[in-house]
Scaffold this active site. Structure first.
Site, PDB file in Angstrom:
ATOM      1  N   ASP A 182      -5.303  -6.190   6.334  1.00 52.74           N
ATOM      2  CA  ASP A 182      -6.503  -5.748   5.860  1.00 52.74           C
ATOM      3  C   ASP A 182      -7.270  -6.818   5.392  1.00 52.74           C
ATOM      4  O   ASP A 182      -8.661  -7.017   5.907  1.00 52.74           O
ATOM      5  CB  ASP A 182      -6.225  -4.689   4.544  1.00 52.74           C
ATOM      6  CG  ASP A 182      -7.388  -4.335   4.178  1.00 52.74           C
ATOM      7  OD1 ASP A 182      -8.497  -4.080   4.627  1.00 52.74           O
ATOM      8  OD2 ASP A 182      -7.228  -3.577   2.834  1.00 52.74           O
ATOM      9  N   TYR A 228       0.824  -1.304   0.039  1.00 54.88           N
ATOM     10  CA  TYR A 228       0.039  -0.072  -0.051  1.00 54.88           C
ATOM     11  C   TYR A 228       0.907   1.310  -0.019  1.00 54.88           C
ATOM     12  O   TYR A 228       0.394   2.270   0.196  1.00 54.88           O
ATOM     13  CB  TYR A 228      -1.077  -0.077   1.034  1.00 54.88           C
ATOM     14  CG  TYR A 228      -1.966  -0.909   1.235  1.00 54.88           C
ATOM     15  CD1 TYR A 228      -2.171  -1.763  -0.082  1.00 54.88           C
ATOM     16  CD2 TYR A 228      -3.078  -1.193   2.235  1.00 54.88           C
ATOM     17  CE1 TYR A 228      -3.206  -2.690   0.073  1.00 54.88           C
ATOM     18  CE2 TYR A 228      -3.989  -1.934   2.053  1.00 54.88           C
ATOM     19  CZ  TYR A 228      -4.206  -2.727   1.160  1.00 54.88           C
ATOM     20  OH  TYR A 228      -5.464  -3.619   0.837  1.00 54.88           O
ATOM     21  N   ASP A 261     -10.935  -8.498   7.722  1.00 55.90           N
ATOM     22  CA  ASP A 261     -12.341  -8.696   7.179  1.00 55.90           C
ATOM     23  C   ASP A 261     -12.688 -10.222   7.357  1.00 55.90           C
ATOM     24  O   ASP A 261     -13.873 -10.522   7.427  1.00 55.90           O
ATOM     25  CB  ASP A 261     -12.271  -8.494   5.790  1.00 55.90           C
ATOM     26  CG  ASP A 261     -12.329  -6.800   5.374  1.00 55.90           C
ATOM     27  OD1 ASP A 261     -12.065  -6.083   6.287  1.00 55.90           O
ATOM     28  OD2 ASP A 261     -13.134  -6.396   4.412  1.00 55.90           O
ATOM     29  N   ASP A 296      -1.083 -17.661   4.671  1.00 59.84           N
ATOM     30  CA  ASP A 296      -2.407 -18.499   4.067  1.00 59.84           C
ATOM     31  C   ASP A 296      -2.804 -19.454   5.112  1.00 59.84           C
ATOM     32  O   ASP A 296      -3.971 -20.028   5.026  1.00 59.84           O
ATOM     33  CB  ASP A 296      -1.762 -18.886   2.705  1.00 59.84           C
ATOM     34  CG  ASP A 296      -0.607 -19.681   2.876  1.00 59.84           C
ATOM     35  OD1 ASP A 296       0.238 -19.557   3.707  1.00 59.84           O
ATOM     36  OD2 ASP A 296      -0.041 -20.131   1.638  1.00 59.84           O
ATOM     37  N   LYS A 335       4.774 -14.198   4.835  1.00 62.29           N
ATOM     38  CA  LYS A 335       4.946 -15.127   3.690  1.00 62.29           C
ATOM     39  C   LYS A 335       6.136 -15.154   3.252  1.00 62.29           C
ATOM     40  O   LYS A 335       6.355 -14.992   1.985  1.00 62.29           O
ATOM     41  CB  LYS A 335       3.712 -14.524   2.626  1.00 62.29           C
ATOM     42  CG  LYS A 335       3.576 -15.585   1.537  1.00 62.29           C
ATOM     43  CD  LYS A 335       2.614 -16.828   1.684  1.00 62.29           C
ATOM     44  CE  LYS A 335       3.011 -17.739   0.675  1.00 62.29           C
ATOM     45  NZ  LYS A 335       2.021 -19.019   1.132  1.00 62.29           N
TER      46      LYS A 335
HETATM   47 MG    MG Z   1     -10.187  -3.195   4.304  1.00 63.80          MG
END
Ligand code: MG
Ligand code: NAI
Length: 325
Positions: A222, A119, A226, A198, A166
C-alpha cells in the site's frame, strides 16, 4: 456471452472518474453494467457503507469497476476485495512520455498481498492508554501470492522478482512471508532477491530502473505503491487490479480526493488504466491494449488535468481518449 460488470463509483472523485471509464468500456465492447452504491454518502443515507445488495452485485459480476470511498474506505474496499476472493493487488507504476515525472525511467509492478498482514482487522483498544494490533501471516496466503508472482514474471519473460520484507525485525511474520515466497519461486526456478522494505524505499527513489516486479506484504504494498506514484507524476496515474481465482475488482490506487471533488478536474487516467486491466482480465486483450494506448496517447499529447500541470477537465481528457478509440 455478455459479461456483467458491476460499477461502484463510491465517493468524491469516484463519481467523476468512474462514469468516464464506463463510457470507454462501452465504446470497445458489449457489456451489461449493473450499478451499486457504497461509501460515505451511502452510509449517511442507509446506515451502511456497503449495503448487502452491493456486496452481492460485486460477488456475482464477472468483474467490478470501483472508484473510491472516503472515510469509510476500510469498510468498503476490504469487504469488496473479499467479495471477489482477491488474494493479490496488482499495482503497476510507470512513468509516461509527456508527463513530468521525478523518475521517468520508473516502470515496475507491485504485487501486494491482499488478505492479511496488519489489514486483517485484529485491532483492539485495551485501555485508555493501550491499543494493539495482531499481524496475520500464513504460509498458504504467501505461497498463493508467490505462485501468482511466478506466473506473472513468466508471462512477461522476466527471470524473477524482488520480495520486500522486514524480517530482520518482524522475524516470525515477515520471516514466514519471505521464506514462503522465496521457497515457491525456488521450486519454479524463478529468481528472487529479498530486500528490506525500508532500504527498498530509498533504492526505488534513487534507481527505480533496477526493479520490475516487487512482491510485498499488504501494508508495505500500500505505502510503497503510493511512493512510486510520487516518482511517476502522481496518484492520478496508478491503476490497480484486485485479482481472485476467477473474479476481479479494478480500482484506481487513489482515494476520493475531497480537496478537488466536485470540480470536474480529477485525472481519469488511473481509472481508465484500471478499466484496461479489467478488459485484459476478462480476456479482451486487444480492447485492453487499445484503451491503454489511447490513454498513453493523451498523456503524451494532452490535454492534461491540473495534477499534471494542465488546465483540462476530466471531461476534456475523457473526450480525447474516446476520440482515439
Ligand atoms: Mg492506499
Ligand atoms: P487521495 O488519493 O484521495 O488524495 C491524495 C491527493 O492526491 C489529493 O491531493 C488529491 O487531490 C490527489 N489526487 C488523488 N487522485 C487524483 C486524481 N485522480 N486526479 C487528480 N488528483 C488526484 O488520498 P487522501 O487524501 O489521503 O484520502 C482522501 C479520502 O480517500 C480519505 O477519506 C481516505 O480514507 C479515502 N481513500 C480511499 C481509498 C479507496 O477507496 N480505495 C484509498 C485511499 C484513500
Amino acid at each position: 456471452m455478455t459479461e456483467t460488470i458491476a460499477v461502484v463509483p463510491g465517493d468524491g472523485i469516484g463519481q467523476e472518474v468512474v462514469p468516464v471509464a464506463v463510457d470507454v468500456l462501452d465504446a470497445v465492447g458489449e457489456f451489461e453494467f449493473v450499478h451499486g452504491e457504497a461509501g460515505d454518502a451511502t452510509k449517511a443515507e442507509t446506515g451502511s457503507a456497503l449495503p448487502e445488495e452491493t456486496y452481492e452485485l460485486v460477488a456475482e459480476a464477472d468483474a467490478t469497476l470501483f472508484g473510491a470511498a472516503g472515510e469509510t474506505a476500510a469498510d468498503v474496499v476490504l469487504p469488496l476485495r473479499e467479495a471477489v476472493g482477491s488474494f493479490v493487488n496488482v499495482r503497476p507504476a510507470r512513468a509516461y512520455p509527456g508527463v513530468d515525472a521525478l523518475r521517468p525511467e520508473t516502470d515496475l509492478v507491485f504485487l501486494r498481498e491482499n488478505t492479511e498482514g496488519v489489514y486483517a482487522g485484529h485491532e483492539d483498544r485495551l485501555s485508555d492508554d493501550l491499543s494493539t494490533l495482531t499481524r496475520v501471516v500464513t504460509t498458504s496466503a504467501s505461497e498463493r501470492l508467490a505462485e501468482f508472482a511466478c506466473d506473472y514474471v513468466d508471462d512477461r519473460g522476466l527471470d524473477g522478482f524482488h520480495v520486500a520484507h522486514k524480517a530482520n525485525v518482524m522475524r516470525e511474520t515477515d520471516g514466514r512471508f519471505r521464506d514462503a515466497v522465496v521457497g515457491v519461486a525456488d521450486e519454479h526456478g524463478v529468481e528472487t532477491e529479498a530486500v528490506l522494505m525500508d532500504a527498498f524505499a530509498t533504492h526505488v527513489c534513487l534507481d527505480p530502473e533496477q526493479f520490475d516486479v516487487v512482491v510485498c506484504p499488504n501494508l508495505a504494498g500500500d505505502v510503497l505503491s503510493d511512493l512510486a506514484a510520487g516518482l511517476v507524476g502522481g496518484l492520478g496515474l496508478l491503476p490497480s487490479a484486485n485479482v481472485g481465482p476467477e473474479n476481479g475488482l479494478f480500482e484506481p490506487v487513489h482515494g476520493s480526493a475531497p480537496d478537488i471533488a466536485g470540480e470536474g478536474v480529477a485525472n481519469p487516467s488511473a481509472t481508465l488504466l484500471s478499466a484496461a486491466m479489467l478488459l485484459s482480465h476478462l480476456g479482451y486483450d486487444d480492447e485492453g491494449d487499445r484503451v491503454r494506448a489511447a490513454v498513453e496517447d493523451v498523456l503524451a499529447e494532452g490535454p492534461h488535468t491540473p495534477d499534471l500541470g494542465g488546465e483540462a477537465s476530466t471531461e476534456d481528457v475523457a473526450d480525447a481518449v474516446l476520440a482515439r478509440l
